[in-house]
Design a protein around this motif. Structure first.
Motif, PDB file in Angstrom:
ATOM      1  N   UNK A 181       0.833  -1.202   0.000  1.00 33.97           N
ATOM      2  CA  UNK A 181       0.000   0.000   0.000  1.00 33.97           C
ATOM      3  C   UNK A 181       0.867   1.250   0.000  1.00 33.97           C
ATOM      4  N   UNK A 182       0.333   2.288  -0.610  1.00 31.05           N
ATOM      5  CA  UNK A 182       1.004   3.583  -0.655  1.00 31.05           C
ATOM      6  C   UNK A 182       0.496   4.457   0.497  1.00 31.05           C
ATOM      7  N   UNK A 183       1.194   5.548   0.740  1.00 34.93           N
ATOM      8  CA  UNK A 183       0.806   6.443   1.830  1.00 34.93           C
ATOM      9  C   UNK A 183      -0.419   7.272   1.469  1.00 34.93           C
ATOM     10  N   UNK A 184      -0.530   7.656   0.186  1.00 33.35           N
ATOM     11  CA  UNK A 184      -1.650   8.481  -0.267  1.00 33.35           C
ATOM     12  C   UNK A 184      -2.144   7.957  -1.614  1.00 33.35           C
ATOM     13  N   UNK A 185      -3.390   8.269  -2.001  1.00 36.16           N
ATOM     14  CA  UNK A 185      -3.902   7.822  -3.299  1.00 36.16           C
ATOM     15  C   UNK A 185      -3.096   8.327  -4.484  1.00 36.16           C
ATOM     16  N   UNK A 186      -2.408   9.452  -4.330  1.00 35.04           N
ATOM     17  CA  UNK A 186      -1.642  10.017  -5.441  1.00 35.04           C
ATOM     18  C   UNK A 186      -0.253   9.406  -5.565  1.00 35.04           C
ATOM     19  N   UNK A 187       0.182   8.648  -4.551  1.00 34.01           N
ATOM     20  CA  UNK A 187       1.541   8.096  -4.548  1.00 34.01           C
ATOM     21  C   UNK A 187       1.561   6.702  -5.181  1.00 34.01           C
ATOM     22  N   UNK A 188       2.677   6.376  -5.822  1.00 38.86           N
ATOM     23  CA  UNK A 188       2.876   5.035  -6.392  1.00 38.86           C
ATOM     24  C   UNK A 188       3.902   4.230  -5.607  1.00 38.86           C
ATOM     25  N   UNK A 189       4.438   4.796  -4.542  1.00 38.55           N
ATOM     26  CA  UNK A 189       5.491   4.147  -3.763  1.00 38.55           C
ATOM     27  C   UNK A 189       4.863   3.304  -2.647  1.00 38.55           C
ATOM     28  N   UNK A 190       5.240   2.033  -2.592  1.00 35.05           N
ATOM     29  CA  UNK A 190       4.749   1.138  -1.547  1.00 35.05           C
ATOM     30  C   UNK A 190       5.520   1.412  -0.260  1.00 35.05           C
TER      31      UNK A 190
END
Length: 235
Positions: A181-190
């Protein structure tokens, strides 16, 4: 009597027999050990091939989860509720399952559960099963809902049109799924892996850890893992 014509003594015969027996036992042990090693290697290869087959198929479907055509779900007319939940999971008793709404890719085998007909610009229409023939300027997207279930030492697969679970693989001792999971919906970093993420829109990848066992006990349990990134953002 000519001493050169004398035979072997009893002691010499017994010593020769003992040495021969030791040599035969040594050669037999080497042959048996070699055969057991070959059998264990073959068993490990079979487990590896089974794992590669199952994980490759699941990885392919996971990567295409949420691929519903070239337009957003909100634009698709008559879109089923399943389109809003491209990946879901469930644990009940000793059974675990993951359900994917994914593009009907690969060889296209199997009837699609839905088909999206779109011009990839302004309009898209969802149909149950197959769609009417596309006209110039339209593209057809086959969509399937696949459920992978681990229960009773087997990995099974089912679809809405074929709810009876078909066995994909036997001898599956353990099967674990977690979601990157990412920190925010806009992020692609797990940022972490979670077995039960609350916000589906934060899922970016799926990690599968599977342990297979040899029913004949020729080789120890083998554990395989793979991480598949979702190519289509879930929102």
């Amino acid at each position: 009597m000519n001493r050169l014509a004398q035979g072997f003594s009893l002691v010499e015969l017994l010593l020769a027999l003992a040495i021969g027996l030791v040599l035969v036992l040594g050669v037999s042990q080497v042959l048996i050990s070699s055969r057991l090693t070959h059998a264990s290697q073959q068993a490990a290869i079979v487990l590896q091939d089974d794992a590669r087959f199952a994980l490759s198929k699941m990885t392919q479907d996971i990567r295409q989860a949420g691929m519903l055509g070239c337009l957003a779900t909100a634009v698709i007319d008559n879109a089923p509720a399943a389109f809003d939940r491209a990946i879901s999971w469930e644990a009940s008793g000793n059974a675990k399952s993951v359900t994917l709404v994914t593009a009907n890719i690969g060889d296209g085998a199997g009837k699609p559960d839905w088909t999206v007909l779109s011009d990839c610009k302004h309009t898209a229409q969802a149909y149950v099963g197959a769609a009417p023939a596309a006209v110039p300027g339209q593209i057809r997207f086959g969509i399937r809902q696949l459920t992978y279930t681990h229960e009773a030492g087997q990995l099974k697969i089912s679809t809405p049109t074929a709810p009876a679970k078909a066995v994909l693989m036997d001898n599956v001792r353990a099967f674990d799924i977690s979601f990157g999971v990412a920190a925010t919906p806009a992020s692609t970093v797990v940022v972490r892996y979670d077995s039960h993420p609350i916000n589906q829109s934060l899922i970016r990848s799926v990690r599968i850890v599977m342990t297979l066992q040899d029913p004949s006990g020729r080789v120890k349990d083998q554990t395989y893992s793979v991480v598949a990134a979702l190519r289509n953002r879930l929102g």
